[in-house]
Scaffold this motif. Structure first.
Motif, PDB file in Angstrom:
ATOM      1  N   GLU A 176      10.277 -30.806  -2.359  1.00 40.02           N
ATOM      2  CA  GLU A 176      11.065 -31.928  -2.695  1.00 40.02           C
ATOM      3  C   GLU A 176      12.094 -31.550  -3.471  1.00 40.02           C
ATOM      4  O   GLU A 176      11.862 -31.210  -4.692  1.00 40.02           O
ATOM      5  CB  GLU A 176      10.155 -32.901  -3.116  1.00 40.02           C
ATOM      6  CG  GLU A 176      10.873 -34.060  -3.569  1.00 40.02           C
ATOM      7  CD  GLU A 176      11.875 -35.075  -2.579  1.00 40.02           C
ATOM      8  OE1 GLU A 176      12.937 -35.176  -3.038  1.00 40.02           O
ATOM      9  OE2 GLU A 176      11.357 -34.827  -1.273  1.00 40.02           O
ATOM     10  N   ASN A 211      18.428 -32.611   0.982  1.00 40.35           N
ATOM     11  CA  ASN A 211      17.513 -33.778   0.988  1.00 40.35           C
ATOM     12  C   ASN A 211      16.780 -33.760   2.522  1.00 40.35           C
ATOM     13  O   ASN A 211      17.236 -33.088   3.123  1.00 40.35           O
ATOM     14  CB  ASN A 211      18.261 -35.031   0.514  1.00 40.35           C
ATOM     15  CG  ASN A 211      19.305 -35.353   1.575  1.00 40.35           C
ATOM     16  OD1 ASN A 211      19.074 -35.568   2.592  1.00 40.35           O
ATOM     17  ND2 ASN A 211      20.510 -35.321   0.900  1.00 40.35           N
ATOM     18  N   SER A 212      15.856 -34.829   2.485  1.00 35.05           N
ATOM     19  CA  SER A 212      15.325 -34.790   3.761  1.00 35.05           C
ATOM     20  C   SER A 212      16.148 -35.070   5.222  1.00 35.05           C
ATOM     21  O   SER A 212      15.586 -34.964   6.092  1.00 35.05           O
ATOM     22  CB  SER A 212      14.085 -35.945   3.680  1.00 35.05           C
ATOM     23  OG  SER A 212      14.795 -37.395   3.326  1.00 35.05           O
ATOM     24  N   ALA A 257       8.103 -34.710   5.259  1.00 39.63           N
ATOM     25  CA  ALA A 257       9.164 -34.656   6.484  1.00 39.63           C
ATOM     26  C   ALA A 257       9.575 -33.311   6.775  1.00 39.63           C
ATOM     27  O   ALA A 257       9.851 -32.813   8.054  1.00 39.63           O
ATOM     28  CB  ALA A 257      10.546 -35.309   5.896  1.00 39.63           C
ATOM     29  N   HIS A 258       9.272 -32.134   5.790  1.00 43.86           N
ATOM     30  CA  HIS A 258       9.402 -30.925   5.930  1.00 43.86           C
ATOM     31  C   HIS A 258       8.345 -30.193   5.187  1.00 43.86           C
ATOM     32  O   HIS A 258       8.200 -30.107   3.941  1.00 43.86           O
ATOM     33  CB  HIS A 258      10.781 -30.394   5.460  1.00 43.86           C
ATOM     34  CG  HIS A 258      11.954 -31.147   6.135  1.00 43.86           C
ATOM     35  ND1 HIS A 258      12.420 -30.789   7.290  1.00 43.86           N
ATOM     36  CD2 HIS A 258      12.615 -32.230   5.814  1.00 43.86           C
ATOM     37  CE1 HIS A 258      13.463 -31.479   7.571  1.00 43.86           C
ATOM     38  NE2 HIS A 258      13.459 -32.429   6.687  1.00 43.86           N
ATOM     39  N   GLU A 275       8.928 -31.698   0.865  1.00 43.33           N
ATOM     40  CA  GLU A 275       9.965 -32.680   1.029  1.00 43.33           C
ATOM     41  C   GLU A 275       9.811 -33.937   1.854  1.00 43.33           C
ATOM     42  O   GLU A 275       9.232 -33.868   3.073  1.00 43.33           O
ATOM     43  CB  GLU A 275      11.208 -31.822   1.653  1.00 43.33           C
ATOM     44  CG  GLU A 275      12.573 -32.576   1.699  1.00 43.33           C
ATOM     45  CD  GLU A 275      13.376 -32.683   0.495  1.00 43.33           C
ATOM     46  OE1 GLU A 275      14.075 -33.753   0.309  1.00 43.33           O
ATOM     47  OE2 GLU A 275      13.361 -31.676  -0.084  1.00 43.33           O
ATOM     48  N   PHE A 276      10.198 -35.080   1.335  1.00 42.42           N
ATOM     49  CA  PHE A 276       9.578 -36.142   1.905  1.00 42.42           C
ATOM     50  C   PHE A 276      10.666 -37.130   1.693  1.00 42.42           C
ATOM     51  O   PHE A 276      11.906 -36.936   1.187  1.00 42.42           O
ATOM     52  CB  PHE A 276       8.684 -37.083   0.979  1.00 42.42           C
ATOM     53  CG  PHE A 276       8.787 -36.733  -0.290  1.00 42.42           C
ATOM     54  CD1 PHE A 276       9.468 -37.985  -0.906  1.00 42.42           C
ATOM     55  CD2 PHE A 276       7.949 -36.361  -1.041  1.00 42.42           C
ATOM     56  CE1 PHE A 276       9.867 -37.865  -2.266  1.00 42.42           C
ATOM     57  CE2 PHE A 276       8.192 -36.344  -2.680  1.00 42.42           C
ATOM     58  CZ  PHE A 276       9.132 -37.113  -3.341  1.00 42.42           C
ATOM     59  N   ALA A 277      10.678 -38.437   2.553  1.00 41.98           N
ATOM     60  CA  ALA A 277      12.032 -39.207   2.854  1.00 41.98           C
ATOM     61  C   ALA A 277      12.346 -39.678   1.377  1.00 41.98           C
ATOM     62  O   ALA A 277      11.409 -40.331   0.795  1.00 41.98           O
ATOM     63  CB  ALA A 277      11.571 -40.206   3.585  1.00 41.98           C
ATOM     64  N   ASP A 308      12.104 -39.501   8.454  1.00 43.13           N
ATOM     65  CA  ASP A 308      12.953 -38.509   8.285  1.00 43.13           C
ATOM     66  C   ASP A 308      12.551 -37.147   9.051  1.00 43.13           C
ATOM     67  O   ASP A 308      12.544 -36.163   8.405  1.00 43.13           O
ATOM     68  CB  ASP A 308      13.354 -38.398   6.836  1.00 43.13           C
ATOM     69  CG  ASP A 308      14.072 -39.420   6.021  1.00 43.13           C
ATOM     70  OD1 ASP A 308      14.398 -40.312   6.684  1.00 43.13           O
ATOM     71  OD2 ASP A 308      14.098 -39.231   4.912  1.00 43.13           O
TER      72      ASP A 308
END
Length: 610
Positions: free
Chosen positions: A192, A101-102, A186-187, A174-176, A228
């Motif tokens: 995600e 996860n984030s 976030a990435h 990938e998000f918070a 994040d």
């Protein structure tokens, strides 16, 4: 902050293998990270029991650190541990392809392991594209939470039945948290986790391609995060209150989403963004990208008062030039919304080189004309200008729409609800919103609809509110109207080739009666030349005379008033038109024009002339 054991070696041995992040090779994996201000870096993970000493990394030229670790396999969790200024801190890999996860751990991922099963999709030509924008988290929700890529895949047959041939996905990086629009990455390299991760996305793309659907993805390079965000002060260095090596460390960092604008002038950051682009295109077989908020890449502020960021402009030029050289036909779309033709002009002419851009000069005047409460307030001239607007000499350098994720949120509602608040299912909302659909599918440009338009969705977009699929039955006729419009726009019946062409002539404008008529064509002639007549007023005309491109029989390919589309429609009969040349040589025909109705007409291939 954590402390590395005192006896941890300062450096290991650099890897002989190339690549950033975690790259699998025979016998293990190379780990490489950019951290120019770190004093020591090590990698730790499930492969070494999360040791804080076992695998130190060696410094390389340019501020990178690397090492090769034997025994590492796909799925192993890992982090980098950096020491700087007497402090140590854990960081996730900026190039991580997969995370728990984030704020969890990065996972080693093998991008070559997925079986594409011979995927060799050929993208539709730009002039044949019909885009469908969707948000994975709300498009096909699961019973126990937000939707994911598996659920979205299940609905692909609905899109095929509708006739669209390209899916435009809101961001998947990938998000918070698990719920978001996606515009807070976030990435940048990871799909995600709540949506299913990288393999789920690859399955979605593969199955979309099998169904003839191109796949485009929103990417966010105008800011990162802001939450994040392991990139923030990644190796400990920063200036003032700013974010360190990945960001501007002066007021240029400021954006509406926080002080997280990337430093487009730093070569390593430019490479990071460029590598992200190619990861989506190559590893995920995507057919194009839609760049969010490009104005914030090229300027510090939305309006002209902002400082120009020349290095941001040059970054977009460089990436677009490289993509078109290596993957011709890849669709690179800018959301710039400044009506600046330079955004889609070729780099060799000083432009940013995008294939197309979202057209604010279409959506705003068209929505205004549809939403106006009184007929006399509808600006037919503004609709004409929206149809005629283009960027440069190519009609397909713009994306035209009446709804997108922005237009149906942020204080705005769906077009039917804007037309008749609280009565979005009523006649006025149905009639005028579908006029907007006709304008989208018959205007020069690449047409786009937002998820649920074909269901007459009336609720504003919210990332916690799923699409109401019960409306597929309640408004099956409206869905059929959209299906018919898509077929005409793509010339699936071989009678409306002009809608795929470059040319437009708005030959009739009635500001009092609120009628507009225009001619679309590619080369012209029967089965090509297409005439569209729009009645933006709530009054019927039993015998309305307009000009036609040539004499002969003109068949009604679509009558948006047809009762089969909705019980709320008037179902006025509209017949074929016999266009004849008068004594003055002008060709004219008379047609019935129901209230709030659009007609699309063309000639059969064996007819016309005379």
């Amino acid at each position: 902050m954590e402390t590395i054991e005192k006896d941890a070696p300062a450096t290991g041995h650099p890897s002989e293998h190339p690549g950033m992040g975690a790259v699998l090779h025979d016998g293990g994996a190379t780990f490489r990270v950019w951290a120019p201000y770190a004093e020591a870096v090590l990698v730790t993970g499930s492969f070494d029991g999360w040791s804080r000493a076992a695998h130190p990394m060696a410094p390389e030229d340019g501020g990178t650190w690397s090492t090769f670790v034997g025994g590492v396999a796909a799925g192993d969790a890992y982090k980098f541990v950096l020491t700087a200024g007497g402090a140590t801190f854990d960081r996730n890999d900026p190039y991580a392809r997969c995370l728990t996860n984030s704020v969890g751990n990065a996972l080693v991922y093998d991008p070559a392991a997925f079986d594409w099963e011979g995927d060799a999709f050929e993208r539709p030509a730009w002039n044949a594209l019909v885009l469908y924008e969707l948000h994975v988290g709300t498009f096909a929700p699961e019973d126990d939470g937000p939707g994911d890529l598996h659920g979205a895949l299940r609905q692909l047959d609905h899109l095929v039945d509708l006739g669209v041939n390209a899916v435009s996905l809101m961001p998947l990086a990938e998000f918070a948290g698990d719920v978001s629009w996606g515009y807070n990455p976030a990435h940048l390299f990871a799909v995600e986790s709540a949506y299913g991760g990288p393999d789920a996305f690859k399955r979605f793309v593969r199955e979309a391609h099998r169904r003839g659907l191109a796949v485009l993805l929103d990417v966010v390079y105008n800011h990162f995060g802001p939450s994040d965000l392991d990139l923030w002060r990644f190796d400990g260095w920063h200036e003032g209150d700013y974010g360190g090596i990945y960001f501007y460390n002066d007021p240029r960092a400021e954006t509406p989403w926080g002080a997280t604008r990337p430093d487009y002038g730093r070569e390593e950051v430019r490479r990071f963004i460029r590598d992200s682009v190619w990861t989506w295109l190559d590893e995920f077989h995507l057919d194009g990208l839609r760049w969010d908020g490009t104005v914030f890449i090229r300027r510090t502020h939305f309006d002209a008062s902002g400082e120009n960021l020349i290095e941001g402009w040059e970054l977009m030029q460089s990436i677009n030039r490289e993509v078109q050289a290596q993957r011709p036909g890849t669709l690179m779309i800018a959301e710039d919304l400044q009506n600046d033709a330079a955004v889609t002009a070729p780099p060799e002419h000083g432009g940013a080189g995008f294939s197309a851009q979202w057209d604010a000069a279409f959506v705003h005047p068209v929505r205004a004309a549809l939403i106006a409460a009184r007929d006399e307030d509808r600006n037919v001239g503004a609709v004409r200008d929206a149809l005629q607007h283009r960027y440069g000499d190519d009609a397909f350098r713009r994306v035209v729409y009446t709804e997108s994720h922005d237009e149906v949120a942020n204080g705005q509602a769906r077009v039917p609800e804007e037309i008749a608040p609280g009565e979005a299912d009523g006649r006025a909302a149905q009639k005028r919103s579908t006029l907007g659909a006709v304008l989208v599918f018959t205007a020069p440009g690449i047409p786009m609809i937002f998820q649920g338009q074909e269901l007459l969705e009336d609720r504003h977009f919210d990332d916690t509110r799923p699409l109401d699929w019960t409306r597929a039955d309640d408004f099956a006729g409206i869905t059929q109207l959209y299906r018919d419009l898509v077929a005409l726009r793509r010339n699936l019946h071989g009678t409306t080739r002009g809608l795929t062409g470059q040319h437009l002539d708005v030959f009739h404008q009635n500001d009092v009666g609120k009628v507009l008529a225009y001619h679309r064509w590619a080369d012209g002639g029967p089965a090509d030349s297409t005439v569209v007549v729009i009645n933006l007023a709530n009054c019927a005309h039993d015998a309305y005379e307009i000009a036609f491109p040539q004499a002969g029989t003109w068949h009604v390919r679509l009558n948006s008033d047809w009762g089969g589309y909705s019980d709320a429609f008037d179902d006025h009969p509209v017949h074929t038109v016999e266009a004849e040349a008068g004594e003055d040589g002008a060709v004219r025909g008379t047609l019935a024009l129901p209230p709030y109705t659009a007609l699309i007409l063309s000639q059969n291939a064996a007819e016309g002339g005379g």
